[in-house]
Design a protein around this motif. Structure first.
Motif, PDB file in Angstrom:
ATOM      1  N   UNK A   1      -7.760  -3.493  -7.875  1.00 17.28           N
ATOM      2  CA  UNK A   1      -6.976  -2.315  -7.518  1.00 17.28           C
ATOM      3  C   UNK A   1      -5.607  -2.456  -8.167  1.00 17.28           C
ATOM      4  N   UNK A   2      -5.143  -1.383  -8.774  1.00 14.44           N
ATOM      5  CA  UNK A   2      -3.769  -1.359  -9.288  1.00 14.44           C
ATOM      6  C   UNK A   2      -2.998  -0.338  -8.478  1.00 14.44           C
ATOM      7  N   UNK A   3      -1.910  -0.792  -7.880  1.00 16.27           N
ATOM      8  CA  UNK A   3      -1.101   0.090  -7.052  1.00 16.27           C
ATOM      9  C   UNK A   3       0.181   0.434  -7.802  1.00 16.27           C
ATOM     10  N   UNK A   4       0.429   1.738  -7.900  1.00 14.46           N
ATOM     11  CA  UNK A   4       1.559   2.222  -8.693  1.00 14.46           C
ATOM     12  C   UNK A   4       2.482   3.029  -7.791  1.00 14.46           C
ATOM     13  N   UNK A   5       3.774   2.663  -7.765  1.00 17.43           N
ATOM     14  CA  UNK A   5       4.724   3.420  -6.951  1.00 17.43           C
ATOM     15  C   UNK A   5       6.087   3.436  -7.604  1.00 17.43           C
ATOM     16  N   UNK A   6       6.932   4.412  -7.221  1.00 16.16           N
ATOM     17  CA  UNK A   6       8.242   4.551  -7.851  1.00 16.16           C
ATOM     18  C   UNK A   6       9.088   3.280  -7.733  1.00 16.16           C
TER      19      UNK A   6
ATOM     20  N   UNK B   1      -6.847  -8.371  -6.263  1.00 16.24           N
ATOM     21  CA  UNK B   1      -8.266  -8.714  -6.377  1.00 16.24           C
ATOM     22  C   UNK B   1      -8.949  -8.409  -5.052  1.00 16.24           C
ATOM     23  N   UNK B   2     -10.034  -7.647  -5.097  1.00 16.96           N
ATOM     24  CA  UNK B   2     -10.742  -7.293  -3.867  1.00 16.96           C
ATOM     25  C   UNK B   2     -11.355  -8.524  -3.217  1.00 16.96           C
ATOM     26  N   UNK B   3     -11.824  -9.465  -4.052  1.00 21.79           N
ATOM     27  CA  UNK B   3     -12.540 -10.612  -3.503  1.00 21.79           C
ATOM     28  C   UNK B   3     -11.597 -11.582  -2.796  1.00 21.79           C
ATOM     29  N   UNK B   4     -10.461 -11.908  -3.457  1.00 19.64           N
ATOM     30  CA  UNK B   4      -9.554 -12.904  -2.861  1.00 19.64           C
ATOM     31  C   UNK B   4      -8.471 -12.245  -2.010  1.00 19.64           C
ATOM     32  N   UNK B   5      -8.219 -10.955  -2.241  1.00 17.59           N
ATOM     33  CA  UNK B   5      -7.146 -10.273  -1.529  1.00 17.59           C
ATOM     34  C   UNK B   5      -5.773 -10.594  -2.106  1.00 17.59           C
ATOM     35  N   UNK B   6      -5.725 -11.425  -3.134  1.00 22.85           N
ATOM     36  CA  UNK B   6      -4.425 -11.808  -3.702  1.00 22.85           C
ATOM     37  C   UNK B   6      -3.862 -10.710  -4.582  1.00 22.85           C
ATOM     38  N   UNK B   7      -2.516 -10.560  -4.470  1.00 22.77           N
ATOM     39  CA  UNK B   7      -1.821  -9.540  -5.271  1.00 22.77           C
ATOM     40  C   UNK B   7      -0.765 -10.195  -6.126  1.00 22.77           C
ATOM     41  N   UNK B   8      -0.501  -9.578  -7.282  1.00 21.02           N
ATOM     42  CA  UNK B   8       0.655 -10.005  -8.069  1.00 21.02           C
ATOM     43  C   UNK B   8       1.301  -8.781  -8.703  1.00 21.02           C
ATOM     44  N   UNK B   9       2.615  -8.897  -8.919  1.00 23.12           N
ATOM     45  CA  UNK B   9       3.334  -7.802  -9.583  1.00 23.12           C
ATOM     46  C   UNK B   9       3.491  -8.150 -11.037  1.00 23.12           C
ATOM     47  N   UNK B  10       3.200  -7.186 -11.880  1.00 23.45           N
ATOM     48  CA  UNK B  10       3.351  -7.431 -13.309  1.00 23.45           C
ATOM     49  C   UNK B  10       3.443  -6.110 -14.058  1.00 23.45           C
TER      50      UNK B  10
ATOM     51  N   UNK C   1      10.543   1.114 -11.012  1.00 27.88           N
ATOM     52  CA  UNK C   1      11.976   0.888 -11.316  1.00 27.88           C
ATOM     53  C   UNK C   1      12.189  -0.504 -11.900  1.00 27.88           C
ATOM     54  N   UNK C   2      11.371  -1.470 -11.402  1.00 23.15           N
ATOM     55  CA  UNK C   2      11.473  -2.840 -11.916  1.00 23.15           C
ATOM     56  C   UNK C   2      10.462  -3.109 -13.033  1.00 23.15           C
ATOM     57  N   UNK C   3       9.797  -2.057 -13.469  1.00 22.74           N
ATOM     58  CA  UNK C   3       8.851  -2.206 -14.580  1.00 22.74           C
ATOM     59  C   UNK C   3       7.528  -2.842 -14.196  1.00 22.74           C
ATOM     60  N   UNK C   4       7.178  -2.834 -12.900  1.00 23.96           N
ATOM     61  CA  UNK C   4       5.926  -3.490 -12.506  1.00 23.96           C
ATOM     62  C   UNK C   4       5.004  -2.594 -11.668  1.00 23.96           C
ATOM     63  N   UNK C   5       3.731  -2.973 -11.686  1.00 26.13           N
ATOM     64  CA  UNK C   5       2.730  -2.419 -10.772  1.00 26.13           C
ATOM     65  C   UNK C   5       2.123  -3.604 -10.034  1.00 26.13           C
ATOM     66  N   UNK C   6       1.301  -3.301  -9.015  1.00 25.92           N
ATOM     67  CA  UNK C   6       0.703  -4.405  -8.255  1.00 25.92           C
ATOM     68  C   UNK C   6      -0.792  -4.480  -8.557  1.00 25.92           C
ATOM     69  N   UNK C   7      -1.253  -5.683  -8.869  1.00 31.50           N
ATOM     70  CA  UNK C   7      -2.671  -5.891  -9.170  1.00 31.50           C
ATOM     71  C   UNK C   7      -3.278  -6.718  -8.044  1.00 31.50           C
TER      72      UNK C   7
END
Ligand code: ATP
Ligand code: MG
Ligand code: MG
Ligand code: MG
Length: 439
Positions: free
Chosen positions: A403-408, A420-429, A412-418
């Protein structure tokens, strides 16, 4: 696909008729709708996964040298009278008459029809070996249809039939099917264990069932725990090589693994106690060698090298394509929904726009959408004007791997959130890096 234009009728409430998790999740995720007992409409999301599974089955069958074709679902009873199975098959067979009073039936399996095509067109040993198969709807009037598509009455099955000159050749075909099935299930993210089984109404005494271990499975199974360490992996195999196929069969069937029908307590007890396992399993396929049973009854012979007629040695081989959806979900889910293995997921990535209508967020989502599409992947873009919580819940329910989550705020910081459905882990990049990670 944009969710606003898709047809994904998710259910908020847990449907009360579903007793097991895969059935519940398939209904909630808008994949199927029951039309009558054991008969389902395949809604777009369910249909998409069904097609993916079907494609994997086709690719692996064709890789093994088997030839696809298609038989009708309705058959004349005459062929089944010829094989002697019409009366014996029992109440699982749906029987009907046409307007002329001719007895017809909805095919529960198709040994007779394939044998009939074979005998009509093949006359010489030179045309062998031959394996024909189809992926087609079957009907069995199950006494207790249940668990959604796992035990339907109408279900989608791959059924293949090998025609060989000798028992030896037919056993090679049997081994080849075992190998191709191992590959098929692994591509679907499943471990399906070949187990010695009982041949039932198909007949013959050489047969293995493939079982996926799951608490909700209808079969009781007994096995040596070492068998679960085996995997086919990405090894190359020459399907024409008798030795190679035989070696794989031996590797995967030399340890104790049986269903309750063939279970032998004395043999089982010879395994060290700490390796003895009793569990439940879902039957996702079965292979048979039954010799000349059908070719004798239906007179299917070819001319041998010495000019004399030879009765054909046959086997048949089935994969429960529609049941596999349930089996995969039983094996891969959590409390929030399905977790699709990469190889069968209906869409590769979900894009969630946190603020639909925000110019920047919309543009960033569109750009991501285009990048994935250009890379040959299928994104599902949730472009609805909904709350973020609802969008996340839907994505978790339908189980896309990413899942990629995109918000204003992130943008502003040039990132989206990625995520993983399996691990539930997120990272901003940065969006480009998120795309890189997925493709
Ligand atoms: P079961 O023991 O579950 O009744 P079977 O042994 O009668 O299955 P086969 O004749 O071996 O089934 O058919 C091949 C495959 O088709 C099975 O391994 C299973 O995956 C699938 N299948 C059989 N019956 C059903 C059904 N009623 N609904 C969905 N899939 C089915
Ligand atoms: Mg059955
Ligand atoms: Mg069975
Ligand atoms: Mg079976």
């Amino acid at each position: 696909m944009r969710l606003s234009r898709y047809f994904l009728p998710v259910l908020k409430e847990n449907p009360s008729e579903a007793q097991i998790v895969s059935h519940r999740l398939m209904l909630r995720a808008g994949m199927i709708k029951q039309q009558s007992a054991g008969i389902y409409a395949w809604l777009p999301l369910g249909f998409k996964v069904l097609r993916k599974l079907e494609n994997i089955v086709h690719e692996e069958q064709i890789r093994a040298g088997h030839i696809p074709m298609l038989m009708p679902t309705l058959q004349s009873a005459d062929l089944w009278r010829e094989s002697g199975r019409y009366d014996g098959y029992g109440e699982e067979m749906l029987r009907m008459q046409d307007r002329h009073g001719r007895d017809m039936l909805y095919s529960p399996t198709a040994e007779e029809m394939f044998t009939d095509v074979f005998r009509a067109h093949v006359n010489s040993y030179k045309d062998l070996p031959l394996t024909l198969y189809q992926i087609q709807w079957k009907f069995r009037d199950e006494i207790r249809p249940r668990f959604g598509v796992m035990r339907g009455r109408e279900f989608y099955m791959k059924d293949g039939y090998n025609f060989d000159l000798s028992k030896e050749d037919a056993l090679h075909a049997y081994n080849r099917h075992l190998v191709s099935y191992l590959r098929t299930y692994e591509r679907m993210g499943l471990q399906a264990i070949p187990m010695r089984a009982d041949s039932g109404p198909i007949g013959g005494d050489y047969t293995h069932e493939f079982l996926v271990l799951a608490e909700t499975g209808e079969s009781e199974v007994f096995y040596d725990s070492e068998i679960t360490d085996l995997s086919f992996g990405d090894r190359e195999i020459d399907y024409d090589s008798v030795e190679q196929c035989q070696a794989v069969l031996e590797e995967f069937t030399s340890r104790y693994a049986r269903t309750d029908e063939t279970h032998d307590e004395a043999l089982f007890n010879q395994i060290p106690e700490e390796r003895r396992r009793t569990a439940r399993g879902i039957e996702v396929g079965q292979i048979f060698y039954f010799g000349t049973q059908y070719s004798d009854a239906m007179n299917a012979a070819v001319q041998g090298p010495d000019g004399k007629p030879v009765q054909i040695h046959m086997g048949s081989h089935g994969i429960g394509v529609s049941r596999l959806l349930g089996a995969i979900i039983e094996a891969s889910h959590d409390e929030n929904g399905i977790i699709w293995p990469e190889g069968v997921t209906p869409f590769h990535v979900g894009i969630v726009n946190l603020k639909q209508g925000d110019e920047e967020a919309d543009a960033a989502c569109e750009a991501l959408y285009d990048s994935f599409t250009a890379a040959g992947l299928e994104p599902l873009y949730d472009d609805r004007k909904e709350r973020a919580g609802g969008k996340f819940a839907t994505m978790d329910l339908i189980g896309l791997p990413w899942r990629i989550t995109v918000g204003p705020r992130g943008l502003k910081n040039g990132v989206v959130e990625l995520t993983s459905r399996r691990t539930g882990e997120s990272e901003e990049l940065p969006p480009e890096q998120a795309v890189e990670k997925i493709i």
